[in-house]
Write an enzyme that holds these catalytic residues in place. Structure first.
Site, short mmCIF file in Angstrom:
data_model
loop_
_atom_site.label_atom_id
_atom_site.label_comp_id
_atom_site.label_asym_id
_atom_site.label_seq_id
_atom_site.Cartn_x
_atom_site.Cartn_y
_atom_site.Cartn_z
N ASN A 185 0.82 -1.21 0.00
CA ASN A 185 0.00 0.00 0.00
C ASN A 185 0.85 1.26 0.00
OD1 ASN A 185 -2.03 -1.84 2.19
ND2 ASN A 185 -2.74 -1.17 0.19
N ASN A 194 -2.51 -8.09 -2.55
CA ASN A 194 -3.49 -8.06 -3.63
C ASN A 194 -3.39 -6.81 -4.51
OD1 ASN A 194 -4.54 -6.85 -1.13
ND2 ASN A 194 -6.38 -6.41 -2.33
N HIS A 195 -2.66 -5.78 -4.05
CA HIS A 195 -2.45 -4.59 -4.89
C HIS A 195 -1.08 -4.61 -5.57
CE1 HIS A 195 -6.14 -2.88 -3.52
NE2 HIS A 195 -5.74 -2.67 -2.29
N HIS A 225 -1.22 -12.67 3.35
CA HIS A 225 -1.97 -11.45 3.08
C HIS A 225 -3.41 -11.85 2.80
CE1 HIS A 225 -1.79 -7.14 2.18
NE2 HIS A 225 -2.70 -7.37 1.25
#
Length: 258
Positions: free
Chosen positions: A39, A66-67, A150
């Protein structure tokens, strides 16, 4: 015996600022520092500036989530495996996925393997994280294995930790941005915490300025979520390990003064 510091999700500029300011002193107390950077770039993904700032601060390995693919920078960073020690989630089915899902380092005559794996409950579709870990652990040269899971669901994180108990040194969760109070060593020697928490704006809704999430819940319509400003906090976990097992685990938290 090696001391490994794991710092939870760095969120936006406030998280990057605090990491750069606080990590150098903290780094002197540990042998290796792993930081989740998924993030770091405006709350979504990782870019070159954030990666280079983290390395200057003393980060030894960066994990994602996931990003991972939000910024194009990350593709070129993953190709430069020497300059940028990045570990993206291991359980992408496509064999052509850029980067690697695990890396092994030599630390004080001990082998340390960092693994990043994505959960599936309430998350995007990826390969089975349990099977991915089983397949990786068939290798015999991994040494002390540290797993960044995660994931959204507490149950999935806990289940993975019990599944891996005795086979890895640590399973520490990320993604929810709130540190949990269940820090422990499981019966067969695996350190566990459901979520390490995050490194970012303290007075926020998991990193975002409060107004966006409040309006989303009030109106039930989409609203822009901006990165909150002001003081920041840093959350992490320190695991002492040797011979593939954890010997101690402790939570770490630092909050800037107003």
């Amino acid at each position: 015996m090696i001391r490994v510091l794991f710092v939870g999700d760095v969120f936006g500029q406030p998280g990057r600022r605090l990491l750069s300011a606080h990590l150098p002193d903290l780094r002197r107390t540990v042998d290796f520092a792993v930081v989740n950077m998924e993030n770091a770039a405006g709350g979504f993904g990782l870019h070159r500036d954030a990666a280079e700032a983290a390395l200057r601060a003393g980060v030894d390995c960066m994990t994602l989530g996931n990003h991972a693919w939000h910024h194009k920078d990350v593709y070129s960073l993953m190709l430069d495996e020497i300059s940028y020690p990045i570990v993206r989630p291991i359980n992408y089915a496509d064999p052509g996925t850029p980067g690697v899902g695990w890396r092994t380092f030599e630390v004080k005559n001990e082998r340390l393997t960092i693994v990043n794996v994505l959960g599936r409950v309430f998350m995007e579709a990826v390969s089975n994280p349990f099977r991915a870990m089983d397949e990786l652990l068939e290798r015999k040269d991994l040494g002390n294995v540290f797993v960044d899971i995660h994931a959204e669901a507490t149950s999935e994180k806990q289940a993975l930790a019990w599944h891996l108990d005795g086979r890895v040194a640590a399973v520490i969760g990320t993604h929810t941005h709130v540190p949990t109070a269940d820090t422990r060593i499981l019966p067969r020697g695996t350190a566990y915490q459901t979520d390490a928490g995050f490194t970012g704006p303290h007075d926020s809704v998991i990193g975002s300025d409060q107004e966006g999430p409040i309006q989303r819940f009030l109106t039930e319509r989409p609203h822009r979520f901006g990165v909150a400003e002001g003081r920041a906090e840093l959350n992490g976990v320190i695991v002492q390990m040797e011979g593939g097992r954890a010997h101690s685990v402790e939570r770490y938290r630092y909050i800037e003064e107003s």
